[in-house]
Design a protein around this motif. Structure first.
Motif, PDB file in Angstrom:
ATOM      1  N   ILE A 134       0.819  -1.217   0.000  1.00 42.42           N
ATOM      2  CA  ILE A 134       0.000   0.000   0.000  1.00 42.42           C
ATOM      3  C   ILE A 134       0.849   1.262   0.000  1.00 42.42           C
ATOM      4  O   ILE A 134       0.712   2.136  -0.850  1.00 42.42           O
ATOM      5  N   SER A 135       1.749   1.398   0.981  1.00 44.15           N
ATOM      6  CA  SER A 135       2.517   2.641   1.102  1.00 44.15           C
ATOM      7  C   SER A 135       3.825   2.382   1.852  1.00 44.15           C
ATOM      8  O   SER A 135       3.812   1.859   2.969  1.00 44.15           O
ATOM      9  N   VAL A 136       4.931   2.769   1.219  1.00 43.82           N
ATOM     10  CA  VAL A 136       6.258   2.547   1.794  1.00 43.82           C
ATOM     11  C   VAL A 136       7.007   3.870   1.871  1.00 43.82           C
ATOM     12  O   VAL A 136       6.997   4.655   0.910  1.00 43.82           O
ATOM     13  N   TYR A 137       7.668   4.112   2.998  1.00 40.32           N
ATOM     14  CA  TYR A 137       8.439   5.346   3.180  1.00 40.32           C
ATOM     15  C   TYR A 137       9.922   5.166   2.883  1.00 40.32           C
ATOM     16  O   TYR A 137      10.505   5.935   2.131  1.00 40.32           O
ATOM     17  N   ARG A 138      10.561   4.191   3.500  1.00 40.64           N
ATOM     18  CA  ARG A 138      12.002   4.008   3.324  1.00 40.64           C
ATOM     19  C   ARG A 138      12.340   2.522   3.337  1.00 40.64           C
ATOM     20  O   ARG A 138      11.567   1.721   3.866  1.00 40.64           O
ATOM     21  N   THR A 139      13.487   2.189   2.770  1.00 41.79           N
ATOM     22  CA  THR A 139      13.901   0.799   2.657  1.00 41.79           C
ATOM     23  C   THR A 139      15.341   0.649   3.118  1.00 41.79           C
ATOM     24  O   THR A 139      16.059   1.628   3.302  1.00 41.79           O
TER      25      THR A 139
END
Length: 405
Positions: free
Chosen positions: A111-116
């Motif tokens: 759905i929604s990812v900020y950082r990896t």
């Protein structure tokens, strides 16, 4: 120190790269067909995180507005030789990144990812917040926030762990992730996941297959440092613990490593042994059992609020993305933690407005993405400008001539 997103600019240094995007020109590969219920919104596609691994850049675009075809993307640098307007390809594919027409939960979708982050075992780690952070009351928790681990050698998910409701109710306060992997055993890995909203630190053990959490006063924001002034935008944020970085040896121990952490609305840095964080029993006993294990190192100095930070094992330097100063800061961990021992690697009030993420790859290269987020939120981006940039510089060259060398 630069790399890319739509035209090109460069760090004032020998080796420099930059990828840039104009705000209206985030380019996606041809197979990214917007779903029926969601018309593509170029302005809403604000890149937030960047991680480099073996010639591939993993770029995240959290769903903070409608019209985002893919929240997790990859740039193949071999097929994007120019530093201008690289193509973002949904990773691992379009379907995994697409929303269902009825916004129903689906554990096979992101759905929604900020950082990896990528670990030394070629695995990509990230948290899918499961949350559509749309303004005007349109936000919704589509599904439980979940930790994903993808094997980059086969591009398959090796683990998906839903964060239980008793751990956290919503996923929108989870902005970051740091992975701590044993030097010889890839199975012995831990993810440290800060939650700025509830001011908690979640720890996931890969072998254990479980998650536990820590709470501490040091995870809160500092009221004196909640005021920001970035690109003529003045605002107040209350973000607590925001970034975690695994450093070198803990107090000369052969078995423990130092873990650094800080809140966004703060200029303080905290340190703790990774063995404390990896102790599930200790976490369950509560703050009274582990509270003194967290140490306040000191303050970086005025206006030194930071989003992400990362440790370079080759130089022993901790690098900070300093959002209030549009800069990348540094501290040599061999020196006393004090403002006079903190330096500036790069500062640019035009091209590095809001360094949102900072990572160091296995080659010792420093990667930073800047995106002018405060203007995007509180005003309006000039869509003819280059608004998003990814910067690159080797850590050793970055600190040359600074107090951090």
């Amino acid at each position: 120190m630069e790399l890319f997103l739509s035209r090109c600019h460069h760090f004032p240094s020998e080796s420099r790269d930059l990828l840039q995007f104009t705000s209206q020109n985030v380019l996606f590969s041809a197979n990214t067909v917007p779903s029926d219920e969601d018309t593509f919104n170029a302005y809403g596609n604000l890149p937030m995180g960047v991680t480099h691994h073996k010639g591939f850049l993993y770029v995240t675009i959290p769903r903070r507005r409608p019209g985002i075809p893919a929240t997790l993307n990859v740039i193949d640098m071999s097929r994007n030789p120019s530093v201008n307007e690289p193509t973002l390809e949904p990773y691992p594919n379009t379907l995994v990144n697409s929303l269902r027409n009825d916004f129903a939960a689906d554990p096979k979708r992101i759905i929604s990812v900020y950082r990896t982050q990528v670990d030394r075992c070629d695995r990509l780690w990230f948290v899918d917040t499961g949350y559509l952070e749309y303004p005007g009351g349109a936000g919704r928790q589509v599904q439980r926030p979940a930790l994903w681990v993808i094997d980059l050698t086969i591009h398959r998910s090796v683990r998906r762990f839903e964060i239980p409701a008793e751990m956290v109710e919503f996923g929108y306060g989870i902005p970051n992730i740091e992975v701590d992997v044993d030097e010889v055993d890839c199975g012995r890995a831990y993810a440290y996941i800060p939650d700025y909203e509830w001011r908690r630190l979640y720890v996931f053990g890969l072998t254990e297959g479980r998650m536990w959490r820590f709470e501490h006063n040091y995870f809160s924001f500092e009221p004196r440092y909640g005021d920001f002034n970035i690109a003529e935008q003045q605002f107040t944020w209350y973000d607590g613990i925001f970034s975690v970085a695994v450093g070198g040896r803990w107090q000369n121990s052969d078995t423990e490593r130092t873990v650094y952490l800080h809140a966004m609305a703060s200029v303080s840095e905290i340190a703790v042994s990774n063995r404390i964080l990896q102790n599930e029993t200790l976490a369950q006993l509560g703050n009274g059992a582990y509270g003194r294990g967290f140490h306040h190192l000191g303050a970086r100095g005025p206006n030194a609020q930071s989003s992400s930070h990362a440790y370079d094992p080759q130089t022993g330097v901790l690098f900070y993305a300093e959002i209030n100063r549009n800069a990348v800061g540094c501290w040599n961990t061999k020196k006393h933690f004090a403002p006079e021992n903190h330096g500036i690697v790069h500062l640019d009030n035009e091209e590095m407005i809001y360094p949102a993420d900072l990572r160091i790859d296995s080659n010792g290269d420093l990667w930073v993405i800047s995106n002018r987020l405060p203007i995007w939120i509180y005003s309006r981006l000039n869509q003819t400008d280059v608004n998003y940039r990814i910067w690159r510089q080797s850590a050793s060259r970055a600190i040359a001539g600074t107090i951090c060398a």
